[in-house]
Design a protein around this motif. Structure first.
Motif, PDB file in Angstrom:
ATOM      1  N   MET A 118     117.382  94.814  46.467  1.00  6.18           N
ATOM      2  CA  MET A 118     116.510  94.411  45.410  1.00  6.18           C
ATOM      3  C   MET A 118     116.842  92.845  45.046  1.00  6.18           C
ATOM      4  O   MET A 118     118.096  92.596  45.160  1.00  6.18           O
ATOM      5  N   ASP A 119     115.873  91.960  45.308  1.00  4.42           N
ATOM      6  CA  ASP A 119     115.935  90.724  44.900  1.00  4.42           C
ATOM      7  C   ASP A 119     116.488  90.444  43.681  1.00  4.42           C
ATOM      8  O   ASP A 119     116.193  90.772  42.513  1.00  4.42           O
ATOM      9  N   SER A 120     117.551  89.480  43.306  1.00  2.00           N
ATOM     10  CA  SER A 120     117.894  88.979  42.227  1.00  2.00           C
ATOM     11  C   SER A 120     116.835  88.241  41.443  1.00  2.00           C
ATOM     12  O   SER A 120     115.766  87.754  41.976  1.00  2.00           O
TER      13      SER A 120
ATOM     14  N   ASP B 130     113.161  81.422  42.691  1.00  2.81           N
ATOM     15  CA  ASP B 130     113.133  80.478  43.796  1.00  2.81           C
ATOM     16  C   ASP B 130     111.783  80.485  44.636  1.00  2.81           C
ATOM     17  O   ASP B 130     111.178  79.568  44.927  1.00  2.81           O
ATOM     18  N   ALA B 131     111.446  81.860  45.046  1.00  4.70           N
ATOM     19  CA  ALA B 131     110.484  82.094  45.732  1.00  4.70           C
ATOM     20  C   ALA B 131     109.209  81.539  44.968  1.00  4.70           C
ATOM     21  O   ALA B 131     108.365  80.934  45.484  1.00  4.70           O
TER      22      ALA B 131
END
Ligand SMILES: *Cc1c(COP(=O)(O)O)cnc(C)c1O
Length: 387
Positions: free
Chosen positions: A1-3, A9-10
């Motif tokens: 799971m992405d923080s 940031d993305a």
């Protein structure tokens, strides 16, 4: 799971990170970082929100012993102040309708009506470009939903013909003027479709048209003479009417049904009476603001003449005029250039609009002079030729 941080940031890398802008609106202008810019990003279409004459006149009607800044309860308990009845009766009278019901916002109206009036035996057919508040209402309803291609009536008519026998009720849901493209739905065609199917209901969001269109500013349904053919005519007070809240024009039976079932009406504190008084004050004036509406229509035609040909097939027909630029970075760059030239325009990016159609959304107000508009048009032409 992405923080969360890496997701932010993305977004930032794609030019899609949103921030709350620090700014200070002053009449037609807006001051940001010390720079004064013409505000072309508000929804104050008639330029009433900072009209000192109107505000003073309204303030003179107030008596501190009687005016209230909070209702402190739901309408179903003690929040249903008499001004609600006066406002709803006035709206019903203006529209020549049986009834109307006022809500805290357009978001409350659109996220609450569809879940209340549909069930698993209903089918919702919604335009691909309807506002997020309608999308959320659909998400909360138990009905099946099909989104039809934007303003594609062949597809809509086929979907209705295929499904009318399969469901108890069909709801065709659309806007009269669309928020992002500034184009319009074909109301006479929708009304003709409705009359071919006894179980078809029309739901029309006039958020951008209330105050702006029609001989008395009642919207596009008034302009086309089809008010009586719309089952749920939704308007909002936060845009041209320079207030807060929303309403639906409907039958008396439907009003009673909504009062008994609509969660975003029942489970929220009613609007402050003072805001309802201001809304009623404005509604009574807005009917006669024909000159403002005509001026807005005139400057809209001028800006569309220049921008519609640049927009790759997106054809505005209203006072909301996109300037389509493609990738988000480009829209951000052109927005900054226009801001430096004194025009406060903001980039509109995915997911609000489809990828590859990032744009500036020019939202005209009747306060703009012809000279303001000529300067805007020539600045855009200069920027366009340098892209
Ligand atoms: C602004 C808007 C809404 C939401 O109305 P609020 O009163 O701001 O919550 C709903 N529908 C459309 C089409 C809108 O543009």
């Amino acid at each position: 799971m992405d923080s969360y941080a890496s997701q932010l940031d993305a977004l930032s890398r794609k030019g899609n990170l949103r921030k709350l802008p620090e700014m200070e609106p002053q009449g037609l202008y807006l001051v940001r970082d010390g720079q004064e810019m013409l505000n072309l990003s508000s929804n104050d279409y008639l330029g009433l929100a900072d009209n000192v004459a109107l505000k003073s006149e309204f303030l003179q009607t107030l008596d501190p012993r009687k005016c209230r800044f909070s209702s402190t309860s739901s309408r179903l308990l003690t929040g249903n102040y008499p001004v609600y009845t006066r406002l709803e009766e006035r709206l019903a009278q203006l529209y020549g309708a049986e009834s109307s019901l006022v809500f805290n916002s357009g978001y409350h109206a659109n996220s609450g009506i569809l879940p209340a009036v549909t069930d698993s035996r209903s089918l919702i057919l919604a335009d691909k470009l309807v506002h997020a508040s309608i999308v959320d209402g659909i998400g909360l309803s138990k009905a099946r939903c099909i989104r039809y291609r934007h303003n594609n009536y062949e597809q809509l008519e086929r979907l209705v013909a295929e499904n009318a026998g399969e469901y108890d009720r069909l709801f065709v849901v659309t806007e009269s003027i669309f928020s992002m493209d500034g184009d319009e739905s074909d109301l006479p065609r929708l009304v003709a479709l409705k009359h071919r199917y006894p179980n078809l209901y029309l739901y029309l969001d006039e958020a951008h048209a209330f105050g702006v269109r029609g001989p008395h500013g009642l919207g596009c349904a008034e302009e086309h003479g089809v008010i009586g053919d719309i089952d749920f005519l939704v308007g909002t007070f936060g845009k041209a009417a320079a207030s807060v809240g929303a309403f639906v024009i409907c039958s008396e039976e439907m009003k009673q049904y909504l009062v008994n079932t609509m969660r975003t009406l029942i489970f929220t504190t009613a609007l402050p009476p003072i805001n309802l008084e201001w809304t009623l004050f404005i509604v009574n004036k807005i009917c006669d603001m024909t000159e403002r509406r005509e001026h807005l229509a005139r400057i809209g035609r001028r800006v569309r003449e220049v921008l519609n040909p640049l927009n790759g097939g997106i054809l505005s027909s209203s006072h909301i005029i996109p300037y389509v630029l493609g990738e988000s970075e480009r829209a951000v760059d052109v927005a900054l250039r226009l801001q430096r030239e004194g025009f406060y325009l903001l980039p509109v990016r995915p997911p609000t609009v489809p990828a590859g159609t990032s744009r500036l959304r020019i939202s005209l107000t009747a306060e703009c002079s012809e000279a303001d508009i000529e300067r805007l048009v020539s600045t855009i032409q200069q920027i366009q030729s340098s892209l």
